[in-house]
Design a protein around this motif. Structure first.
Motif, PDB file in Angstrom:
ATOM      1  N   ALA A 118       0.830  -1.202   0.000  1.00  0.00           N
ATOM      2  CA  ALA A 118       0.000   0.000   0.000  1.00  0.00           C
ATOM      3  C   ALA A 118       0.865   1.253   0.000  1.00  0.00           C
ATOM      4  N   PHE A 119       1.976   1.201   0.720  1.00  0.00           N
ATOM      5  CA  PHE A 119       2.920   2.320   0.757  1.00  0.00           C
ATOM      6  C   PHE A 119       3.519   2.549  -0.625  1.00  0.00           C
ATOM      7  N   LYS A 120       3.871   1.470  -1.309  1.00  0.00           N
ATOM      8  CA  LYS A 120       4.423   1.576  -2.662  1.00  0.00           C
ATOM      9  C   LYS A 120       3.394   2.151  -3.623  1.00  0.00           C
ATOM     10  N   ASN A 121       2.172   1.671  -3.528  1.00  0.00           N
ATOM     11  CA  ASN A 121       1.123   2.172  -4.424  1.00  0.00           C
ATOM     12  C   ASN A 121       0.874   3.658  -4.221  1.00  0.00           C
ATOM     13  N   LEU A 122       1.031   4.109  -2.981  1.00  0.00           N
ATOM     14  CA  LEU A 122       0.743   5.501  -2.640  1.00  0.00           C
ATOM     15  C   LEU A 122       1.728   6.448  -3.316  1.00  0.00           C
ATOM     16  N   PHE A 123       3.008   6.049  -3.423  1.00  0.00           N
ATOM     17  CA  PHE A 123       4.034   6.976  -3.913  1.00  0.00           C
ATOM     18  C   PHE A 123       4.535   6.673  -5.322  1.00  0.00           C
ATOM     19  N   SER A 124       4.248   5.502  -5.824  1.00  0.00           N
ATOM     20  CA  SER A 124       4.760   5.176  -7.167  1.00  0.00           C
ATOM     21  C   SER A 124       4.026   5.917  -8.273  1.00  0.00           C
ATOM     22  N   SER A 125       2.890   6.504  -7.947  1.00  0.00           N
ATOM     23  CA  SER A 125       2.111   7.192  -8.977  1.00  0.00           C
ATOM     24  C   SER A 125       2.729   8.530  -9.396  1.00  0.00           C
ATOM     25  N   PHE A 126       3.728   9.022  -8.648  1.00  0.00           N
ATOM     26  CA  PHE A 126       4.307  10.338  -8.944  1.00  0.00           C
ATOM     27  C   PHE A 126       5.517  10.254  -9.868  1.00  0.00           C
ATOM     28  N   GLY A 127       5.979   9.065 -10.167  1.00  0.00           N
ATOM     29  CA  GLY A 127       7.126   8.930 -11.056  1.00  0.00           C
ATOM     30  C   GLY A 127       7.841   7.616 -10.819  1.00  0.00           C
ATOM     31  N   THR A 149      10.382   4.989  -9.562  1.00  0.00           N
ATOM     32  CA  THR A 149      11.127   4.874  -8.302  1.00  0.00           C
ATOM     33  C   THR A 149      12.252   3.856  -8.432  1.00  0.00           C
ATOM     34  N   GLU A 150      13.329   4.116  -7.690  1.00  0.00           N
ATOM     35  CA  GLU A 150      14.429   3.144  -7.602  1.00  0.00           C
ATOM     36  C   GLU A 150      14.200   2.185  -6.442  1.00  0.00           C
ATOM     37  N   ASN A 151      13.665   2.719  -5.344  1.00  0.00           N
ATOM     38  CA  ASN A 151      13.482   1.889  -4.166  1.00  0.00           C
ATOM     39  C   ASN A 151      12.419   2.512  -3.267  1.00  0.00           C
ATOM     40  N   ILE A 152      11.565   1.678  -2.695  1.00  0.00           N
ATOM     41  CA  ILE A 152      10.577   2.115  -1.714  1.00  0.00           C
ATOM     42  C   ILE A 152      10.648   1.154  -0.533  1.00  0.00           C
ATOM     43  N   LYS A 153      10.842   1.699   0.655  1.00  0.00           N
ATOM     44  CA  LYS A 153      11.029   0.852   1.826  1.00  0.00           C
ATOM     45  C   LYS A 153      10.223   1.378   3.006  1.00  0.00           C
ATOM     46  N   LEU A 154       9.296   0.560   3.496  1.00  0.00           N
ATOM     47  CA  LEU A 154       8.566   0.865   4.721  1.00  0.00           C
ATOM     48  C   LEU A 154       9.300   0.205   5.879  1.00  0.00           C
ATOM     49  N   MET A 155       9.631   0.960   6.894  1.00  0.00           N
ATOM     50  CA  MET A 155      10.386   0.442   8.031  1.00  0.00           C
ATOM     51  C   MET A 155       9.441  -0.262   9.003  1.00  0.00           C
ATOM     52  N   VAL A 156       9.782  -1.496   9.359  1.00  0.00           N
ATOM     53  CA  VAL A 156       8.943  -2.297  10.243  1.00  0.00           C
ATOM     54  C   VAL A 156       9.782  -2.853  11.390  1.00  0.00           C
ATOM     55  N   ASP A 157       9.101  -3.202  12.481  1.00  0.00           N
ATOM     56  CA  ASP A 157       9.757  -3.836  13.622  1.00  0.00           C
ATOM     57  C   ASP A 157      10.197  -5.243  13.217  1.00  0.00           C
ATOM     58  N   LYS A 158      11.465  -5.570  13.442  1.00  0.00           N
ATOM     59  CA  LYS A 158      11.996  -6.852  12.994  1.00  0.00           C
ATOM     60  C   LYS A 158      11.415  -8.019  13.780  1.00  0.00           C
ATOM     61  N   TYR A 159      10.873  -7.760  14.969  1.00  0.00           N
ATOM     62  CA  TYR A 159      10.320  -8.830  15.785  1.00  0.00           C
ATOM     63  C   TYR A 159       8.830  -9.039  15.539  1.00  0.00           C
ATOM     64  N   GLY A 190       8.976   5.657   6.399  1.00  0.00           N
ATOM     65  CA  GLY A 190       9.577   4.912   5.309  1.00  0.00           C
ATOM     66  C   GLY A 190      10.357   5.840   4.381  1.00  0.00           C
ATOM     67  N   PHE A 191      10.942   5.270   3.345  1.00  0.00           N
ATOM     68  CA  PHE A 191      11.784   6.019   2.415  1.00  0.00           C
ATOM     69  C   PHE A 191      11.386   5.695   0.971  1.00  0.00           C
ATOM     70  N   VAL A 192      11.350   6.736   0.146  1.00  0.00           N
ATOM     71  CA  VAL A 192      11.046   6.576  -1.277  1.00  0.00           C
ATOM     72  C   VAL A 192      12.161   7.254  -2.075  1.00  0.00           C
ATOM     73  N   LYS A 193      12.797   6.514  -2.966  1.00  0.00           N
ATOM     74  CA  LYS A 193      13.866   7.069  -3.800  1.00  0.00           C
ATOM     75  C   LYS A 193      13.395   7.091  -5.247  1.00  0.00           C
ATOM     76  N   TYR A 194      13.254   8.313  -5.793  1.00  0.00           N
ATOM     77  CA  TYR A 194      12.827   8.492  -7.180  1.00  0.00           C
ATOM     78  C   TYR A 194      14.035   8.582  -8.103  1.00  0.00           C
ATOM     79  N   THR A 195      13.795   8.337  -9.375  1.00  0.00           N
ATOM     80  CA  THR A 195      14.877   8.414 -10.358  1.00  0.00           C
ATOM     81  C   THR A 195      15.158   9.850 -10.793  1.00  0.00           C
ATOM     82  N   ASN A 196      14.226  10.783 -10.500  1.00  0.00           N
ATOM     83  CA  ASN A 196      14.467  12.177 -10.885  1.00  0.00           C
ATOM     84  C   ASN A 196      13.829  13.111  -9.848  1.00  0.00           C
ATOM     85  N   GLU A 197      14.350  14.330  -9.808  1.00  0.00           N
ATOM     86  CA  GLU A 197      13.925  15.292  -8.805  1.00  0.00           C
ATOM     87  C   GLU A 197      12.489  15.754  -9.011  1.00  0.00           C
TER      88      GLU A 197
END
Length: 243
Positions: free
Chosen positions: A3-12, A14-24, A32-39
């Motif tokens: 759902a996090f990926k779907n929310l932000f991928s519509s703007f351009g 992306t190289e990487n999308i990562k939602l931070m979760v508890d490892k346990y 989370g972090f979203v890295k786009y290919t362009n500014e």
């Protein structure tokens, strides 16, 4: 995460999308972090999503900052807040000491706890020195301000918790052995019942959520440091006669 990926991928693209979760637990940590290919895509995402309501949350979207010691561990934990104190009140009270990145309040039955995240750790340190044990406008009592637990702090507390219950299980094992040999201060007819109760308590400590009807485990605090097991038996043993 999808759902996090779907929310932000519509703007351009992306190289990487990562939602931070508890490892346990696998639950979201709330960021989370979203890295786009362009500014241009990043700019569109910030303009469209920053301040957007998502359920009962308001998103904050900005350019990620390079990690450095000056911005790490800048999150504060505030307790003893009155239930009428709002997020805006809290942010206003703490903003004179630095740029507030985020503020939130969680309410319990009678008191609230809050979190303030500053842009820099030194701002958080100044706020602790200035505001700990002060009374905010409209609050009935002093608040307590300290650094919020980091992930490493939570890991350490989790390990301490596990060690505590490991120690309790070892004590229960000793208790079973004493009951099996009918400790002199305990009447022999109750030795078998003591062992059964000890086994029930062991089951509880090992994670069972439903103790048996005969399980009544007491926690005794402030025992004199020179005491041993026989002290507890002499102190509590007479009550077995009333079972």
């Amino acid at each position: 995460e999808q759902a996090f990926k779907n929310l932000f991928s519509s703007f351009g693209e992306t190289e990487n999308i990562k939602l931070m979760v508890d490892k346990y637990t696998g639950t979201s940590l709330g960021y989370g972090f979203v890295k786009y290919t362009n500014e241009a895509a990043a700019f569109r995402a910030i303009n469209s999503m920053n301040g957007k309501s998502l359920g009962n949350k308001v998103l904050k979207v900005s350019y990620a900052r390079p990690s450095s010691p000056s911005i790490q561990n800048a999150n504060l934990y505030i307790s003893k807040l009155g239930t009428h104190i709002t997020k805006e009140d809290l942010e206003q009270y703490f903003s004179p000491y630095g740029k507030v990145i985020d503020a939130k309040i969680l309410y319990g039955e009678s008191k609230g706890v809050g979190f303030i995240r500053y842009d820099h750790r030194e701002d958080a340190e100044q706020a602790i020195n200035a505001l700990n044990e002060t009374i905010p406008p409209g609050n009935a009592e002093p608040i307590f301000v300290k650094f919020a637990d980091t992930i490493n702090d939570k890991k350490r507390k989790r390990n301490q918790h596990q060690q505590f219950f490991l120690g309790k299980r070892q004590q229960i094992n000793q208790y079973e052995n004493l009951a099996a040999y009918s400790y002199p201060t305990i009447p022999a007819p109750f030795a078998h019942e003591m062992m059964a109760t000890a086994q029930n308590v062991t089951t509880i400590l090992d994670g069972s959520l439903t103790p048996t009807l005969n399980s009544f485990c007491l926690f005794v605090y402030n025992i004199p440091p020179e005491s041993d097991d026989s002290f507890l038996y002499r102190l509590f043993g007479p009550f077995w006669w009333h079972c």
